[in-house]
Each structure stands twice: as structure tokens, then as C-alpha cells.
Design a protein around this motif. Structure first.
Motif, PDB file in Angstrom:
ATOM      1  N   PRO A 162       0.948  -1.144   0.007  1.00  0.00           N
ATOM      2  CA  PRO A 162       0.052   0.261   0.077  1.00  0.00           C
ATOM      3  C   PRO A 162       1.098   1.205   0.004  1.00  0.00           C
ATOM      4  O   PRO A 162       2.168   1.109   0.350  1.00  0.00           O
ATOM      5  CB  PRO A 162      -0.904  -0.325   1.238  1.00  0.00           C
ATOM      6  CG  PRO A 162      -0.181  -1.120   2.276  1.00  0.00           C
ATOM      7  CD  PRO A 162       0.812  -2.027   1.353  1.00  0.00           C
ATOM      8  N   ALA A 163       0.362   2.449  -0.238  1.00  0.00           N
ATOM      9  CA  ALA A 163       0.964   3.722  -0.551  1.00  0.00           C
ATOM     10  C   ALA A 163       1.749   4.017   0.727  1.00  0.00           C
ATOM     11  O   ALA A 163       3.016   4.470   0.601  1.00  0.00           O
ATOM     12  CB  ALA A 163      -0.078   4.973  -0.730  1.00  0.00           C
ATOM     13  N   LYS A 164       1.216   3.621   1.919  1.00  0.00           N
ATOM     14  CA  LYS A 164       1.951   4.185   3.008  1.00  0.00           C
ATOM     15  C   LYS A 164       3.107   3.322   3.275  1.00  0.00           C
ATOM     16  O   LYS A 164       4.333   3.951   3.468  1.00  0.00           O
ATOM     17  CB  LYS A 164       0.972   4.035   4.492  1.00  0.00           C
ATOM     18  CG  LYS A 164       1.696   4.270   5.823  1.00  0.00           C
ATOM     19  CD  LYS A 164       0.874   3.956   6.879  1.00  0.00           C
ATOM     20  CE  LYS A 164       1.545   4.355   8.223  1.00  0.00           C
ATOM     21  NZ  LYS A 164       0.991   3.779   9.096  1.00  0.00           N
ATOM     22  N   GLN A 165       3.206   2.061   3.012  1.00  0.00           N
ATOM     23  CA  GLN A 165       4.596   1.154   3.003  1.00  0.00           C
ATOM     24  C   GLN A 165       5.542   1.913   2.051  1.00  0.00           C
ATOM     25  O   GLN A 165       6.713   1.808   2.190  1.00  0.00           O
ATOM     26  CB  GLN A 165       4.016  -0.199   2.843  1.00  0.00           C
ATOM     27  CG  GLN A 165       3.456  -0.731   3.918  1.00  0.00           C
ATOM     28  CD  GLN A 165       4.479  -0.931   5.067  1.00  0.00           C
ATOM     29  OE1 GLN A 165       5.741  -1.613   4.843  1.00  0.00           O
ATOM     30  NE2 GLN A 165       4.181  -0.964   6.439  1.00  0.00           N
ATOM     31  N   ARG A 166       4.831   2.044   0.594  1.00  0.00           N
ATOM     32  CA  ARG A 166       5.779   2.381  -0.466  1.00  0.00           C
ATOM     33  C   ARG A 166       6.728   3.822   0.057  1.00  0.00           C
ATOM     34  O   ARG A 166       7.832   3.955  -0.363  1.00  0.00           O
ATOM     35  CB  ARG A 166       5.180   2.628  -1.723  1.00  0.00           C
ATOM     36  CG  ARG A 166       4.603   1.582  -2.333  1.00  0.00           C
ATOM     37  CD  ARG A 166       4.450   1.651  -3.944  1.00  0.00           C
ATOM     38  NE  ARG A 166       3.409   2.600  -4.002  1.00  0.00           N
ATOM     39  CZ  ARG A 166       2.048   2.514  -4.091  1.00  0.00           C
ATOM     40  NH1 ARG A 166       1.427   1.193  -3.996  1.00  0.00           N
ATOM     41  NH2 ARG A 166       1.210   3.260  -4.484  1.00  0.00           N
ATOM     42  N   ALA A 167       5.795   4.491   0.729  1.00  0.00           N
ATOM     43  CA  ALA A 167       6.567   5.907   1.265  1.00  0.00           C
ATOM     44  C   ALA A 167       7.734   5.530   2.516  1.00  0.00           C
ATOM     45  O   ALA A 167       8.560   6.276   2.387  1.00  0.00           O
ATOM     46  CB  ALA A 167       5.366   6.806   1.782  1.00  0.00           C
ATOM     47  N   ILE A 168       7.277   4.585   3.224  1.00  0.00           N
ATOM     48  CA  ILE A 168       7.948   4.229   4.369  1.00  0.00           C
ATOM     49  C   ILE A 168       9.584   3.710   3.715  1.00  0.00           C
ATOM     50  O   ILE A 168      10.613   4.184   3.902  1.00  0.00           O
ATOM     51  CB  ILE A 168       7.567   3.198   5.288  1.00  0.00           C
ATOM     52  CG1 ILE A 168       6.626   3.811   5.892  1.00  0.00           C
ATOM     53  CG2 ILE A 168       8.840   2.508   6.266  1.00  0.00           C
ATOM     54  CD1 ILE A 168       5.734   2.933   6.963  1.00  0.00           C
TER      55      ILE A 168
END
Ligand SMILES: [Zn+2]
Length: 288
Positions: A73-79
Motif C-alpha cells: 500500500p501507498a503508506k508502505q511504499r512511502a516508508i
């Protein structure tokens, strides 16, 4: 570009480029030493490409490691600060004319999320399903045991959605031996330390030798320096002795060494400098 090892042609694909905290990448090594080789950004993060290999051997189309995959998900990609300048593994295979259905064998060096996340993808029903529907996937039995019984230290990276769907479809084979030939000239070898069941992949053809080192040494400098290793290694002193063994092998065989996370020196050969210290001589490369 392709690495030629005798008659084997080994393609280097970069699934993604991520960033990790330098404390993870270099552990106990002081920043004043490692930062000469790899510059951190203002947040003390360092670049970490995720390398996968593709080759044909013995009539099989083989993929080695599958990157972080496309389920995040986008949050993990940002991390992870994830970038995909050339698309991911599947796009890289497509550039070689290989469709997911064409892959016969996937070798998972270990089951950390950045190495096997591309084993599965989200199917139309939103559930994880094998990315390579006709492939046998192999991993060492010890690695599967550790991944399926994760603990407080390992559970963030051993994600069941990356490997349990393969058990359900009967596509996951657990390797029992510490050395197993999977195709002519393609040998999975257990190289413990990063994890107890970690595999490297040794190639041999027409008297030439290569090794996908994988996380025995994430960065090339960590292969040359026995005491340098990541903080992710669960058995660091075992890593050290594993490297001692494979350093001697690399020198004796003038082996091409391929590293999983080094975007400056993805491949090279071990040599001794004028003081007799091991150094890596970089090999020219380009991503497929
Ligand atoms: Zn890794």
C-alpha cells in the motif's frame, strides 16, 4: 547488459530502488568509515536497490529473488521511499520477452520481504496469488521454518502473504540439502548468517564461476571486509565465517560476484591489493 558465465547468460533486473536507515545497512561500522563508500542523505538513509536475476539453463526459465513486489500500500511504499524508474521485476522480465507464465523456477534466497515480495501479487479478488503460475518456487527448509514461526524481531519482514499462497497451490518446494543443483550449472548453496537458512546461488559453466552472493554481503564492500555486515543479520558471527569461506573460493575461482543491494558495484571480482587485503574490482554492468 548481461553477465556471461561460460554459456550461461545472467540478466540483472532491478525490481526497485528503496532507502533504508544506514544503521540497518552498516550496523556497528562507524559512519566515518562506511560513508566514504556510500553517502547518506540528510535523514541518514542510504540507497538500496533490490536486484533480481533471470536466466535460462537446462531448458528452464529461472528467476532468482523477486524483489519487494507490487502489493505494498501507498503508506508502505512511502516508508521504503520506493522508486521504480524502470518498472518492477515483471516489467524487466517483459523486456527479455519473458511472461510470468513462462517462468519455470523461482529461487528464493530467503523470505525477507524485499527479496520475496514479488512471489505473489494481488489477484482480481484482492487476495495474494502466485505471480508465476507455472513455476516451482524453492527455498531452504530452515528458512521456511523461521519465516513461518517469526518472532518479535523478524515478523516485520516475514510476511505470510509472500509465501503461504505458494504452499496452498503446491508450488513451494523446501530444499533439504545445503547444496542442491537446480539446473545444469545452477546450484543453490546454503550460506548462513544473515538468516540461518539463507541461500546464495553458484553458477558454473565451461570452467567459469559466479556467485549471487545475496545477503551474505548486501553491499560489495561487505564481501571484502569480513567484519562489515548489516544489522539485519541474525547470526553475525556466522556471517563472518561464511564470508571467510566464500572469499577463499572467490579468489581461487576468479569468480564473478553479484551483490543484491549495491547500485554502485552490483558485480565484481575479489582481488588482493598490494598490502594483501581483499578488495572488490568492479565489473561493468547495466540493468536489463
Ligand atoms: Zn536483502
Amino acid at each position: 547488459m548481461t553477465f556471461h558465465v561460460g554459456e550461461l547468460k545472467i540478466h540483472l533486473i532491478r525490481d526497485a530502488l528503496v532507502k533504508v536507515d544506514a544503521g540497518g545497512a552498516f550496523g556497528l561500522v562507524p559512519r566515518v568509515l562506511w560513508s566514504r563508500f556510500l553517502a547518506p542523505d540528510a535523514d541518514n538513509m542510504v540507497p538500496m536497490p533490490l536486484h533480481n536475476l533471470a536466466l535460462r539453463a537446462g531448458g528452464k526459465t529461472i528467476v532468482i529473488d523477486t524483489g519487494i513486489g507490487e502489493k505494498l500500500p501507498a503508506k508502505q511504499r512511502a516508508i521504503w521511499r520506493l522508486e521504480r524508474p524502470q518498472g518492477g521485476l515483471v516489467a524487466g522480465l517483459a523486456r527479455l520477452g519473458i511472461a510470468p507464465e513462462d517462468v519455470d523456477l523461482v529461487i528464493d534466497t530467503h523470505l525477507h520481504a524485499d527479496h520475496c515480495g514479488g512471489n505473489t501479487r494481488l489477484a482480481e479478488d484482492g487476495m495474494p496469488a502466485p505471480t508465476f503460475p507455472n513455476a516451482e518456487y524453492v527455498v531452504h527448509r530452515r528458512e521456511y521454518a523461521d519465516a513461518s514461526q517469526s518472532n518479535e524481531r523478524t515478523r516485520a519482514t516475514y510476511l505470510p502473504e509472500n509465501f503461504e499462497p505458494l504452499r496452498r497451490t503446491g508450488q513451494l518446494r523446501l530444499l533439504e540439502q545445503d547444496e542442491e543443483t537446480l539446473a545444469p550449472g545452477v546450484v543453490a548453496v546454503r550460506t548462513p548468517g544473515h538468516t540461518p537458512g539463507h541461500l546464495s546461488v553458484r553458477f558454473e559453466s565451461e570452467g567459469q564461476h559466479a556467485l549471487f552472493v545475496c545477503d551474505m554481503a548486501s553491499y560489495s564492500i561487505q564481501f571484502a571486509k569480513l567484519g562489515w555486515m548489516t544489522a539485519y543479520d541474525v547470526e553475525p558471527l556466522v556471517t563472518l565465517e561464511t564470508k571467510r569461506h566464500w572469499q577463499a573460493w572467490a579468489l581461487a575461482h576468479d569468480a564473478l560476484l553479484i551483490f543484491p543491494h549495491d547500485h554502485q558495484v552490483p558485480a565484481g571480482r575479489l582481488a588482493l591489493d598490494e598490502d594483501g587485503r581483499p578488495v572488490i574490482r568492479p565489473e561493468p554492468f547495466a540493468y536489463t
